[in-house]
Design a protein around this motif. Sequence first.
Motif: not given
Length: 258
Positions: A44-56
């Motif tokens: 799921s790209q949407d879930k990944l994008d959310r997690i990556a944004a929070e890490i960054n």
Amino acid sequence: MSALDRFRLDGRTAILTGVGPGVGEHVAKAYAELGANVVISARSQDKLDRIAAEINALDGGRARAVAVDAGERTALQRLVDAAHEHFGPIHIVFNNAAAGVVYARDGGLWANTDDVWKTALDVNLMATWRLAEMTTDDMQAHGKGSIISVQSCGGFTPIPPAVAYGVSKAALAFLTRSLAKALAPHTRVNALCVGSMSPDGQEAEIHKGLGLAERNAIKRFGAADEAVGAAILLAGDGSSYTTGSTVFTEGGRVGTIS
């Protein structure tokens, strides 16, 4: 090196599969907090994008999100290539992707069709093998490799009708020991056996009626972040003399079964 420094991951690059709400997300954020570059993957790209944004968004956080199916070799190669492109050599692989669970409601034992068996073996077993092969040159070069595969209680105690899933996880235990022997000393290979866990520590609807919490010594579901400490231990120098082992964070379910 100080005691706490043994758990730092500064400058190391970690690939994580199966990253979504739960163990994968918590481990990815912990590795990033400890200084690692993290390349997270799931379907799921949407879930990944959310997690990556929070890490960054964290001070010093460095994350890349790559949507892949861990059961496909070409997709895993794309994941490794992305890690190389963005961060360089790979130090840590955290295999968390899982598939192939069959529930009684799905039709019982014989719902383990050929397709279910193939999916379970490709995702739960072969992904670890393939990522080990794809990253071994990096790990041999820097000598600090760590491969961690998420195990399941179902790989130690049968939980019919999830036979394909259980067999694939049992095979993962032997693959862990085999790779530990073959890839030493430059790469350590261990497993992390998680038990009945959910993002918030509450019993999920799909698990109700199975009595999972009652089977362990602690008598409750675990929260996903309760696996983080063991994942940190296995990733870095805090476990520099540990390989071919399984660390259990399952509330005592396997260790106290009677």
